[in-house]
Design a protein around this motif. Structure first.
Motif, PDB file in Angstrom:
ATOM      1  N   ASP A  33      38.396  13.120  28.572  1.00 42.44           N
ATOM      2  CA  ASP A  33      37.325  13.433  29.156  1.00 42.44           C
ATOM      3  C   ASP A  33      37.108  15.103  29.557  1.00 42.44           C
ATOM      4  OD1 ASP A  33      36.322  10.979  28.878  1.00 42.44           O
ATOM      5  OD2 ASP A  33      36.545  10.311  31.055  1.00 42.44           O
ATOM      6  N   LEU A  34      38.207  15.574  30.179  1.00 45.11           N
ATOM      7  CA  LEU A  34      38.065  16.919  30.519  1.00 45.11           C
ATOM      8  C   LEU A  34      38.251  17.763  29.483  1.00 45.11           C
ATOM      9  CD1 LEU A  34      38.587  18.907  32.814  1.00 45.11           C
ATOM     10  CD2 LEU A  34      41.248  18.538  32.413  1.00 45.11           C
ATOM     11  N   LEU A  35      39.046  17.587  28.365  1.00 45.82           N
ATOM     12  CA  LEU A  35      38.912  18.206  26.964  1.00 45.82           C
ATOM     13  C   LEU A  35      37.413  18.122  26.338  1.00 45.82           C
ATOM     14  CD1 LEU A  35      40.247  19.810  24.684  1.00 45.82           C
ATOM     15  CD2 LEU A  35      40.845  17.528  23.713  1.00 45.82           C
ATOM     16  N   GLN A  36      36.901  17.233  26.266  1.00 44.98           N
ATOM     17  CA  GLN A  36      35.410  17.022  25.930  1.00 44.98           C
ATOM     18  C   GLN A  36      34.523  17.710  26.625  1.00 44.98           C
ATOM     19  OE1 GLN A  36      34.072  13.138  25.719  1.00 44.98           O
ATOM     20  NE2 GLN A  36      32.137  13.734  24.402  1.00 44.98           N
ATOM     21  N   GLU A  37      34.656  17.688  28.257  1.00 49.37           N
ATOM     22  CA  GLU A  37      33.991  18.400  28.980  1.00 49.37           C
ATOM     23  C   GLU A  37      34.038  19.890  28.847  1.00 49.37           C
ATOM     24  OE1 GLU A  37      32.431  18.385  33.576  1.00 49.37           O
ATOM     25  OE2 GLU A  37      34.042  17.075  32.800  1.00 49.37           O
ATOM     26  N   THR A  38      35.115  20.393  28.521  1.00 48.13           N
ATOM     27  CA  THR A  38      35.717  21.768  28.421  1.00 48.13           C
ATOM     28  C   THR A  38      35.001  22.502  27.185  1.00 48.13           C
ATOM     29  OG1 THR A  38      37.645  21.577  29.544  1.00 48.13           O
ATOM     30  CG2 THR A  38      37.570  23.372  28.144  1.00 48.13           C
ATOM     31  N   ILE A  39      35.186  21.713  26.064  1.00 47.92           N
ATOM     32  CA  ILE A  39      34.723  22.225  24.780  1.00 47.92           C
ATOM     33  C   ILE A  39      33.096  22.182  24.687  1.00 47.92           C
ATOM     34  CG2 ILE A  39      34.382  21.567  22.354  1.00 47.92           C
ATOM     35  CD1 ILE A  39      37.142  20.474  22.379  1.00 47.92           C
ATOM     36  N   LEU A  40      32.503  21.187  25.501  1.00 45.39           N
ATOM     37  CA  LEU A  40      30.843  21.313  25.731  1.00 45.39           C
ATOM     38  C   LEU A  40      30.798  22.409  26.377  1.00 45.39           C
ATOM     39  CD1 LEU A  40      28.320  19.637  25.209  1.00 45.39           C
ATOM     40  CD2 LEU A  40      28.908  18.531  27.466  1.00 45.39           C
ATOM     41  N   LYS A  41      31.157  22.906  27.564  1.00 44.54           N
ATOM     42  CA  LYS A  41      30.869  24.006  28.099  1.00 44.54           C
ATOM     43  C   LYS A  41      31.328  25.271  27.503  1.00 44.54           C
ATOM     44  CE  LYS A  41      31.504  22.041  32.721  1.00 44.54           C
ATOM     45  NZ  LYS A  41      32.098  21.889  34.268  1.00 44.54           N
ATOM     46  N   ALA A  42      32.037  25.296  26.704  1.00 45.57           N
ATOM     47  CA  ALA A  42      32.561  26.536  26.095  1.00 45.57           C
ATOM     48  C   ALA A  42      31.211  26.702  25.204  1.00 45.57           C
ATOM     49  CB  ALA A  42      33.924  26.358  25.171  1.00 45.57           C
ATOM     50  N   PHE A  43      30.766  25.624  24.244  1.00 47.69           N
ATOM     51  CA  PHE A  43      29.825  26.142  23.403  1.00 47.69           C
ATOM     52  C   PHE A  43      28.518  26.069  24.320  1.00 47.69           C
ATOM     53  CE2 PHE A  43      32.526  24.027  20.226  1.00 47.69           C
ATOM     54  CZ  PHE A  43      32.291  24.845  19.207  1.00 47.69           C
ATOM     55  N   GLN A  44      28.343  25.678  25.401  1.00 49.98           N
ATOM     56  CA  GLN A  44      27.291  25.800  26.144  1.00 49.98           C
ATOM     57  C   GLN A  44      27.115  27.223  26.710  1.00 49.98           C
ATOM     58  OE1 GLN A  44      27.107  23.280  29.600  1.00 49.98           O
ATOM     59  NE2 GLN A  44      24.885  23.911  30.038  1.00 49.98           N
ATOM     60  N   TYR A  45      28.065  27.791  27.069  1.00 48.65           N
ATOM     61  CA  TYR A  45      28.343  29.039  27.531  1.00 48.65           C
ATOM     62  C   TYR A  45      29.089  30.185  26.567  1.00 48.65           C
ATOM     63  CZ  TYR A  45      27.028  26.717  31.821  1.00 48.65           C
ATOM     64  OH  TYR A  45      26.381  26.003  32.719  1.00 48.65           O
ATOM     65  N   ARG A  46      28.796  30.190  25.277  1.00 48.79           N
ATOM     66  CA  ARG A  46      29.448  30.739  24.244  1.00 48.79           C
ATOM     67  C   ARG A  46      29.039  32.517  24.465  1.00 48.79           C
ATOM     68  NH1 ARG A  46      26.794  28.825  18.481  1.00 48.79           N
ATOM     69  NH2 ARG A  46      25.445  30.516  18.656  1.00 48.79           N
ATOM     70  N   LYS A  48      28.564  33.934  26.662  1.00 48.89           N
ATOM     71  CA  LYS A  48      29.297  34.660  27.758  1.00 48.89           C
ATOM     72  C   LYS A  48      30.788  35.137  27.457  1.00 48.89           C
ATOM     73  CE  LYS A  48      26.300  33.543  30.969  1.00 48.89           C
ATOM     74  NZ  LYS A  48      25.432  33.896  31.034  1.00 48.89           N
ATOM     75  N   PHE A  49      31.199  34.493  26.167  1.00 52.36           N
ATOM     76  CA  PHE A  49      32.420  35.114  25.379  1.00 52.36           C
ATOM     77  C   PHE A  49      32.394  36.369  25.112  1.00 52.36           C
ATOM     78  CE2 PHE A  49      35.646  34.998  22.204  1.00 52.36           C
ATOM     79  CZ  PHE A  49      36.700  35.048  22.772  1.00 52.36           C
ATOM     80  N   ALA A  50      33.285  37.189  25.440  1.00 52.86           N
ATOM     81  CA  ALA A  50      33.262  38.453  24.947  1.00 52.86           C
ATOM     82  C   ALA A  50      34.108  38.656  23.472  1.00 52.86           C
ATOM     83  CB  ALA A  50      33.904  39.763  25.887  1.00 52.86           C
ATOM     84  N   PRO A  51      33.632  38.918  22.507  1.00 49.81           N
ATOM     85  CA  PRO A  51      34.479  38.756  21.077  1.00 49.81           C
ATOM     86  C   PRO A  51      35.486  40.023  21.452  1.00 49.81           C
ATOM     87  CG  PRO A  51      32.238  39.109  20.694  1.00 49.81           C
ATOM     88  CD  PRO A  51      32.200  39.331  22.220  1.00 49.81           C
ATOM     89  N   GLY A  52      36.805  39.393  20.749  1.00 46.42           N
ATOM     90  CA  GLY A  52      38.106  40.280  21.115  1.00 46.42           C
ATOM     91  C   GLY A  52      38.829  39.931  22.094  1.00 46.42           C
ATOM     92  N   SER A  53      38.174  39.005  23.340  1.00 42.36           N
ATOM     93  CA  SER A  53      38.767  38.648  24.564  1.00 42.36           C
ATOM     94  C   SER A  53      39.687  37.395  23.779  1.00 42.36           C
ATOM     95  CB  SER A  53      37.892  37.894  25.249  1.00 42.36           C
ATOM     96  OG  SER A  53      37.007  39.048  25.790  1.00 42.36           O
ATOM     97  N   ASN A  54      40.530  37.188  24.959  1.00 40.70           N
ATOM     98  CA  ASN A  54      41.677  35.986  24.903  1.00 40.70           C
ATOM     99  C   ASN A  54      41.020  34.626  24.917  1.00 40.70           C
ATOM    100  OD1 ASN A  54      43.796  34.163  25.064  1.00 40.70           O
ATOM    101  ND2 ASN A  54      45.009  35.643  26.161  1.00 40.70           N
ATOM    102  N   LYS A  56      42.041  31.627  24.376  1.00 36.45           N
ATOM    103  CA  LYS A  56      42.815  30.641  24.928  1.00 36.45           C
ATOM    104  C   LYS A  56      42.571  30.685  26.382  1.00 36.45           C
ATOM    105  CE  LYS A  56      47.869  29.985  25.765  1.00 36.45           C
ATOM    106  NZ  LYS A  56      49.418  30.270  25.196  1.00 36.45           N
ATOM    107  N   ALA A  57      42.753  31.889  27.018  1.00 35.63           N
ATOM    108  CA  ALA A  57      42.858  32.268  28.709  1.00 35.63           C
ATOM    109  C   ALA A  57      41.328  31.767  28.930  1.00 35.63           C
ATOM    110  CB  ALA A  57      42.825  33.628  28.651  1.00 35.63           C
ATOM    111  N   TRP A  58      40.283  31.995  28.290  1.00 38.14           N
ATOM    112  CA  TRP A  58      38.818  31.740  28.511  1.00 38.14           C
ATOM    113  C   TRP A  58      38.802  30.349  28.677  1.00 38.14           C
ATOM    114  CZ3 TRP A  58      34.490  30.181  25.638  1.00 38.14           C
ATOM    115  CH2 TRP A  58      33.091  30.467  26.403  1.00 38.14           C
ATOM    116  N   LEU A  59      39.116  29.469  27.479  1.00 35.77           N
ATOM    117  CA  LEU A  59      39.084  28.165  27.329  1.00 35.77           C
ATOM    118  C   LEU A  59      40.000  27.455  28.651  1.00 35.77           C
ATOM    119  CD1 LEU A  59      39.074  27.464  23.779  1.00 35.77           C
ATOM    120  CD2 LEU A  59      37.113  27.209  25.240  1.00 35.77           C
ATOM    121  N   GLY A  60      41.126  28.026  28.843  1.00 37.59           N
ATOM    122  CA  GLY A  60      42.000  27.516  29.957  1.00 37.59           C
ATOM    123  C   GLY A  60      41.129  27.726  31.406  1.00 37.59           C
ATOM    124  N   THR A  61      40.549  28.709  31.531  1.00 38.03           N
ATOM    125  CA  THR A  61      39.967  28.990  32.671  1.00 38.03           C
ATOM    126  C   THR A  61      38.735  27.951  33.064  1.00 38.03           C
ATOM    127  OG1 THR A  61      40.364  31.273  32.661  1.00 38.03           O
ATOM    128  CG2 THR A  61      38.544  30.620  34.299  1.00 38.03           C
TER     129      THR A  61
END
Length: 173
Positions: A33-46, A48-54, A56-61
């Motif tokens: 459930d946590l993995l699914q929610e994390t991936i959903l949020k990642a796509f929802q807030y994509r 906000k991700f700065a290209p060239g950033s890490n 792995k760290a962004w998703l882990g946060t």
């Protein structure tokens, strides 16, 4: 970064995220459930991700924050015994086990909450979600005393609106 590139980068981190989720939750189903929610949020807030950033760290946060927020909510729900949501915390009475009554009460509570002015409803919603008074004050940019006063006012109004549902006053005939 295109949507396809973003998707590929997220997928490339899925194995690491799965392991991180298992370590956080200590439970297989909860980790899924946590993995699914994390991936959903990642796509929802994509955006906000700065290209060239890490990535792995962004998703882990995102995962860590989601896990901590879920724990905070669960702790609050266990502490208050929210079988019937707000009604139990307002009246202090034991909840009825009658599911039809529970459904009716849930709708009444939702209507009563929706009728609150935004200035009272927002801190009340945040408190129910497990946020501490200090966090609510910081998020809303208002003094701690104001938050406490607004939640007190909201509880008083809701108690009045829902007074007919106190277990000793409900008439089933």
């Amino acid at each position: 970064m295109t949507a396809v590139e973003f998707s590929y980068q997220v997928q490339s981190q899925e194995g690491l995220l799965r392991g991180f989720a298992r370590r956080l939750t200590q439970d297989e189903e909860e980790s899924k459930d946590l993995l699914q929610e994390t991936i959903l949020k990642a796509f929802q807030y994509r955006d906000k991700f700065a290209p060239g950033s890490n990535m792995k760290a962004w998703l882990g946060t995102i995962m860590r924050n989601t896990f901590l927020n879920n724990k905070k909510r669960a702790k609050y729900q266990v502490k208050t015994g929210l079988d019937l949501g707000l009604l139990v915390s307002l009246s202090g009475n034991e909840p009825s086990r009658n599911m039809g009554l529970n459904n009716l009460l849930g709708e009444e509570i939702a209507c009563a909450m929706a009728s609150l002015p935004e200035s009272l409803r927002r801190p009340m919603d945040m408190m129910q979600a497990g946020y501490k008074y200090e966090e609510i004050a910081e998020d809303m940019g208002i003094p701690l005393g104001t938050v406490k006063g607004r939640i007190f006012q909201a509880r008083r109004i809701l108690r009045e609106k829902l007074a007919a549902y106190e277990t000793d006053r409900v008439d089933f005939h």
